[in-house]
Design a protein around this motif. Structure first.
Motif, short mmCIF file in Angstrom:
data_model
loop_
_atom_site.label_atom_id
_atom_site.label_comp_id
_atom_site.label_asym_id
_atom_site.label_seq_id
_atom_site.Cartn_x
_atom_site.Cartn_y
_atom_site.Cartn_z
N ALA A 4 0.85 -1.19 0.00
CA ALA A 4 0.00 0.00 0.00
C ALA A 4 0.89 1.24 0.00
O ALA A 4 1.13 1.85 1.04
CB ALA A 4 -0.94 -0.02 1.20
N THR A 6 1.85 5.08 -1.07
CA THR A 6 1.19 6.35 -1.42
C THR A 6 2.11 7.19 -2.29
O THR A 6 3.34 7.00 -2.31
CB THR A 6 0.81 7.14 -0.16
OG1 THR A 6 1.99 7.36 0.63
CG2 THR A 6 -0.21 6.36 0.66
N VAL A 132 -1.49 2.61 -3.89
CA VAL A 132 -2.89 2.48 -3.49
C VAL A 132 -3.77 3.00 -4.62
O VAL A 132 -3.36 3.88 -5.39
CB VAL A 132 -3.17 3.28 -2.20
CG1 VAL A 132 -2.37 2.71 -1.05
CG2 VAL A 132 -2.86 4.76 -2.38
#
Length: 464
Positions: A4, A6, A132
């Motif tokens: 995940a 960013t 993400v």
């Protein structure tokens, strides 16, 4: 489970940096060589057909194997295959820089394309697999814009190296770039793959796909030779066989079900038309500036800077706009603007004034490219299942390279340029004008395809 990551995180920046450096290196070679073709031809005493193969040998292996490259990444790790591809690309670049004859340079370029086929789909699949969902659109926009800049600065960098060093340095410069790419990828990029992917190789599909492109390309470049017709038949037969094998295989290299999505199919059809024209425009304009106008390689490269600047300052902005309004309008307006710019470039001739006869066309062309590039990439990936990121990227890259490959192979003969005629200003100018008109029509058709078939059925998350 996918990491995940960013957009603004250190890992996110590292993923984008590795992806841009790797794919940008491959894109850079795709455009930088065009500037060097005349100098290479003079230094190695190469014919027009050999110059075409210096370009098309690379594109041939890249387009033929890029689907396999995407599939291998999904199976065995996108970062791993990306790094292997970068190593192969660097080694082949060294061979290109040392090649003493056109034949050996063509062989080295083919090997270079193999490396590009492994690293190019992996670069985009790493982004799709690590970020993400809310940040993927923004990350793809950055990748598209920065990668497009790498391709666009090719003529400028190539011109400087050719005029002040040697054409060989356009290949040798890849070695430090590859080293930086591998270092960043190994240290900072998370590994991702498709856990449901089969571990078996689609060897038959890969072989038939390569034969289809190879036979067709050879027939187009060597049209009129005794074996051209045989090559054309082999290419067509292999293409039919490829489709049959892929439709029946339990582990296809290319899952044909991807094309059941109308948006995916339409985006790839538009990609083929637009990148065919883009490859041919790059090929012809830089040669026109050198052969007919009489400019040096560096001057021809500097002349292309407006395209670079448009991508640098506008690609990410238009990518963000595309996430808000959907892909249909950018993917229609972009090719139409590129078509208008190409028509304006017909005015490049021996007596031209850069500001009035070349600059407007280059600016309009660059604006259209900046409008189109990020929405097109995001559309292709959004239309495919997330676990198919590698193969979806591979399909779109293969379509783009095949378009450029076939256009650069077919257009010179179609406009009457054969043998050593590329060095004759009078003959080349006539062929150039015809080629520009053909490219403008292809781009207009690409815009029409987008308007007719692309819709906005999905909502790409807006950048934060």
């Amino acid at each position: 489970m996918s990491p995940a990551v960013t957009f603004g995180s250190p890992t996110g920046r590292a993923v984008i940096a590795a992806a841009v450096l790797g794919s940008g290196m491959a894109f850079l070679d795709g455009s930088i060589v065009n500037v060097a073709l005349r100098t290479i031809g003079e230094d190695l005493d190469a014919s027009l057909a050999q110059l075409q193969w210096i370009t098309n040998g690379y594109l041939l292996s890249l387009a033929s194997l890029i689907l396999l490259g995407g599939s291998l990444g999904d199976r065995f790790g996108r970062r791993r295959v990306f790094v292997v591809g970068t190593l192969v690309f660097a080694g082949a670049s060294l061979l290109c820089g040392l090649a003493p004859t056109p034949e050996l340079l063509i062989v080295a370029r083919i090997v270079q394309g193999v490396g590009g086929a492994l690293l190019t789909p992996g670069s985009l699949a790493m982004i799709q697999g690590t970020f993400v969902p809310d940040d993927r659109g923004r990350a793809i926009g950055s990748w598209s814009g920065l990668g497009g800049i790498a391709a666009a600065i090719g003529p400028f960098v190539g011109g400087a190296l050719i005029d002040y060093a040697s054409w060989r340095w356009i290949f040798l410069i890849n070695i430090p770039l590859a080293a930086a790419t591998i270092l960043i990828a190994q240290r900072y990029v998370p590994e991702t793959s498709d856990p449901s992917a089969s571990r078996r190789f689609d060897v038959t599909g890969a072989a038939l796909g390569s034969l289809a492109l190879g036979g067709s390309t050879y027939a187009l470049i060597e049209w009129g030779s005794p074996v051209a017709a045989l090559a054309a038949v082999l290419g067509i037969g292999a293409a039919v066989g490829f489709l049959l094998v892929e439709s029946r295989s339990s582990h296809p290299m290319l899952p044909l079900g991807l094309f059941r999505d109308r948006t995916f199919s339409a985006a790839n059809a538009m990609t083929f038309l637009v990148y065919a024209a883009l490859g041919a425009v790059s090929f012809f304009v830089v040669l026109q500036l050198q052969v007919v106008v009489g400019w040096s390689a560096l001057a021809a490269g500097v002349a292309m800077l407006p395209i670079t600047l448009c991508l640098l300052f506008l690609a990410s902005r238009f990518g963000a706009l595309g996430t808000r309004i959907g892909p249909r309008i950018p993917m229609t307006v972009g090719p139409l603007a590129m078509s208008a710019g190409t028509f304006l470039l017909v005015g490049i001739d021996a007596g031209m004034r850069y500001v009035t006869d070349a600059l407007p066309g280059l600016v309009v062309f660059g604006l259209g490219l900046a409008v189109m590039v990020a929405p097109l990439t995001a559309t292709v990936l959004a239309a495919a299942p997330g676990h198919r990121a590698g193969i979806a990227s591979g399909v779109n890259n293969a379509v783009a390279r095949s378009g450029s490959l076939l256009a650069v192979a077919a257009l010179p003969a179609a406009v009457g340029l054969t043998g050593a005629e590329y060095a004759d200003p009078a003959l080349f100018e006539v062929g150039y004008r015809k080629a520009m008109v053909a490219c403008a029509l292809l781009l207009a058709l690409g815009g029409a395809v987008s308007w007719a078939l692309i819709r906005n059925p999905f909502k790409v998350p807006a950048p934060q």
